[in-house]
Design an enzyme around this catalytic site. Structure first.
Site, PDB file in Angstrom:
ATOM      1  N   LYS A  72     -10.387  -0.973  10.723  1.00 54.26           N
ATOM      2  CA  LYS A  72     -10.479  -2.220   9.965  1.00 54.26           C
ATOM      3  C   LYS A  72     -10.808  -3.414  10.851  1.00 54.26           C
ATOM      4  O   LYS A  72     -10.922  -4.546  10.360  1.00 54.26           O
ATOM      5  CB  LYS A  72      -9.176  -2.461   9.198  1.00 54.26           C
ATOM      6  N   CYS A 108      -4.740   2.347  -3.821  1.00 54.58           N
ATOM      7  CA  CYS A 108      -3.517   2.879  -3.195  1.00 54.58           C
ATOM      8  C   CYS A 108      -2.351   1.915  -3.361  1.00 54.58           C
ATOM      9  O   CYS A 108      -1.549   1.712  -2.439  1.00 54.58           O
ATOM     10  CB  CYS A 108      -3.751   3.183  -1.714  1.00 54.58           C
ATOM     11  N   GLN A 154      -4.378  -5.238   7.131  1.00 53.76           N
ATOM     12  CA  GLN A 154      -5.363  -6.130   6.528  1.00 53.76           C
ATOM     13  C   GLN A 154      -5.444  -7.508   7.196  1.00 53.76           C
ATOM     14  O   GLN A 154      -6.234  -8.337   6.760  1.00 53.76           O
ATOM     15  CB  GLN A 154      -5.035  -6.328   5.045  1.00 53.76           C
ATOM     16  N   HIS A 160       0.863  -1.174   0.000  1.00 51.95           N
ATOM     17  CA  HIS A 160       0.000   0.000   0.000  1.00 51.95           C
ATOM     18  C   HIS A 160       0.901   1.227   0.000  1.00 51.95           C
ATOM     19  O   HIS A 160       2.017   1.197   0.516  1.00 51.95           O
ATOM     20  CB  HIS A 160      -0.861  -0.042   1.274  1.00 51.95           C
ATOM     21  N   ASP A 172       3.254  -4.226   8.201  1.00 55.88           N
ATOM     22  CA  ASP A 172       1.988  -3.534   8.007  1.00 55.88           C
ATOM     23  C   ASP A 172       0.887  -4.574   8.216  1.00 55.88           C
ATOM     24  O   ASP A 172       0.664  -5.442   7.380  1.00 55.88           O
ATOM     25  CB  ASP A 172       1.925  -2.947   6.595  1.00 55.88           C
TER      26      ASP A 172
END
Length: 427
Positions: A243, A381, A220, A140, A217
Site C-alpha cells: 500500500k 472486508c 491505510q 477491516h 492498524d
C-alpha cells in the site's frame, strides 16, 4: 456549481504546481500507468487496495536476485553476508521511517494481516475470562476476526466502539467501554471504507490511563501522515508494503520493545530459536524470535526502496495532493443526482465510498472498468460496518499522488455516463 468548480480548479493547480512540477516524470516511474484497458488509457483509482510500483523498486528487487541472492543470518559466505547486510539496512531504514527507538522493534512480516495475527495469537494464550479487548465498528476483517477468535478461545470479552451516521467514532461510548479489565485496544488509524481518520492519540492516551496496550492498524495511513511511533506512543503498529509502492508479501510489525518481549511466538522454526533440545525450544532474541522461517528477502529490500521513494517525494506533499484529489472528487460526486457518498467524517483521507441508485456496486465497477477506470467494489472486508449503514457493498475510489485532476474528472464523467444509461432505459 460552475463557479465552485472553477475556484477548486484554481486552488488545485496552485497547490499542484508547488507540490509536483513534473507530473509526467513521476508517472513515467510507473510503467503500468501507460497500459490500455479495453482500448482506454488506464485510470487507476484502487490505491487503497494496492498501489502501483515504481521502476526504482522493481529494479531494486530484481537486482537483489541478480547480485545478492542468498539466505540471511546463517551463512558466512559473501552472498549470505551481503544479503544479511541489506536486510538489516532495510530494517534500519524502516526504523527511521516510523520513528522507532531500536531496530529490534521492527519485525518483518508478510503484511498487516500477519502482523496483527502475531499479536492476537500471543494474546489468545494469555487472555483470561473477564479480560476485555476493544475494537471499532469500522475495522477491516483483519483487525476484527483475530480478536474475535482470541476472545472466543480465551473467554475474554470483545467490545466494539460504534460509529455515528457521519462515520466518526463515538468517543463518549469508547470512554464508557474502557475499564480496569481492558487488556488491549485495537483500532484502525484510517478506515478503508469511510476514510475516517480516527483520533488515535486520544484513543491511546485514554487506553494507557486504564493500563491497556494499543495496537494500531496503519495499513491505510502510511502515505498520509509522518508516522512517529515514539510521539504517538502506540504499543504496536502494523502496516503493509503493497500500500506504499512496495512489493506484495511485505509488512511490518512495530512494537515497543517491552511489549514485543511479552509476546510468545506463534510460529516456530528456523531462525527464531536460541536453543533446541528433544524436550524444549527456547526462542531467540528480538526481532528474530517473531520471524520464523525465511522472510521475503528481496521484497523487503524492495520495500526499503519504496520508502526511500516516498520520502524523496515528501509525505506531507503527497498527502496534501492526494487529499485535494479526494476532495475534488467528493464535491463533484455530491452534485450528481443518484450518487450517495458514504459518510462525512470530520477528517477523511485516502478513500471515498459511494453507491448509485438503480445500480449494483459490482455493475458500477464493471462499467467503469470498460472505460479503463479501476475502482474497488464489494463489502471491502468490512461487513459489520456495511451492516451498520444498511448496505451489502459499495463502490470505492482511492487516488494516489500519480493520479491527476483530469483523471478525477474522467472518473466523474464515467459515473454520469452510467447514470445516463439508466435514464435512457427508463425513458
Amino acid at each position: 456549481m460552475a463557479e465552485r468548480f472553477y475556484q477548486m480548479k484554481i486552488a488545485f493547480w496552485v497547490h499542484f504546481i508547488k507540490m509536483i512540477k513534473n507530473i509526467e516524470k513521476i508517472r513515467s516511474d510507473f510503467p503500468i500507468l501507460r497500459k490500455e484497458i479495453h482500448g482506454k488509457q488506464l485510470i487507476y483509482l484502487d490505491n487503497a487496495a494496492t498501489t502501483q510500483i515504481p521502476l526504482q523498486v522493481l529494479e531494486t528487487t530484481e537486482a537483489h536476485y541478480w547480485n545478492h541472492n542468498a539466505n540471511i543470518h546463517r551463512g558466512i559466505h559473501f552472498l549470505s553476508e551481503s544479503s544479511t547486510y541489506r536486510i538489516e539496512h532495510a530494517r534500519y531504514v524502516i526504523k527511521e521511517f516510523i520513528g522507532a527507538r531500536d531496530t529490534r522493534e521492527v519485525i518483518f512480516t508478510s503484511g498487516t494481516t500477519q502482523s496483527i495475527n502475531i499479536v492476537a495469537g500471543s494474546y489468545r494464550e494469555t487472555l483470561c475470562t473477564g479480560d476485555e479487548v476493544i475494537v471499532t465498528e469500522m475495522e477491516h476483517h483483519s483487525n476484527l476476526c483475530p480478536w474475535q477468535n482470541a476472545c472466543k478461545r480465551s473467554g475474554a470479552t470483545l467490545k466494539i466502539i460504534p460509529v455515528d451516521d457521519s462515520g466518526n467514532l463515538k468517543m463518549d461510548v469508547y470512554k464508557s467501554l474502557l475499564s480496569e479489565r481492558t487488556r488491549l485496544v485495537a483500532v484502525t488509524y484510517c478506515s478503508n471504507v469511510l476514510g475516517t481518520v480516527n483520533p488515535v492519540p486520544e484513543i491511546i492516551r485514554l487506553a494507557h490511563e486504564k493500563g491497556a496496550r494499543v495496537l494500531i492498524d496503519g495499513a491505510q495511513v502510511m502515505r498520509h501522515i509522518n508516522m512517529d511511533v515514539k510521539d504517538l506512543d502506540c504499543d504496536y503498529l502494523c502496516f503493509s508494503g503493497h500500500k506504499i509502492m512496495g512489493p506484495y508479501g511485505t509488512g511490518v510489525l512495530y512494537g515497543k520493545r517491552e511489549a514485543l518481549e511479552q509476546l510468545q511466538p506463534v510460529n516456530y522454526g528456523g531462525g527464531m530459536i536460541d536453543t533446541v533440545t528433544d524436550k524444549e525450544t527456547v526462542a531467540g532474541e528480538l526481532p528474530f524470535k517473531l520471524e520464523a522461517g525465511t522472510i521475503n528477502i528481496s521484497a523487503i529490500i524492495g520495500l526499503e526502496s519504496a520508502i526511500q521513494y516516498l520520502k524523496e517525494l515528501g509525505i506531507d506533499k503527497v498527502a496534501s495532493y492526494e487529499n485535494r484529489l479526494l476532495a475534488y472528487a467528493e464535491v463533484m460526486l455530491r452534485e450528481i443526482h443518484g450518487v450517495h457518498v458514504l459518510g462525512s467524517p470530520s477528517e477523511r483521507a485516502g478513500v471515498l465510498s459511494f453507491e448509485l441508485d438503480e445500480f449494483h456496486y459490482y455493475d458500477t465497477a464493471a462499467m467503469l472498468d470498460k472505460l479503463g477506470i479501476a475502482v474497488r467494489s464489494g463489502n471491502l472486508c468490512a461487513q459489520p460496518l456495511m451492516s451498520r449503514f444498511g448496505l451489502s457493498g459499495v463502490v470505492r475510489m482511492s487516488p494516489a499522488f500519480y493520479n491527476t485532476e483530469g483523471e478525477i474528472e474522467s472518473f466523474v464523467n464515467g459515473i454520469e455516463r452510467i447514470i445516463s444509461i439508466s435514464a435512457r432505459k427508463i425513458a
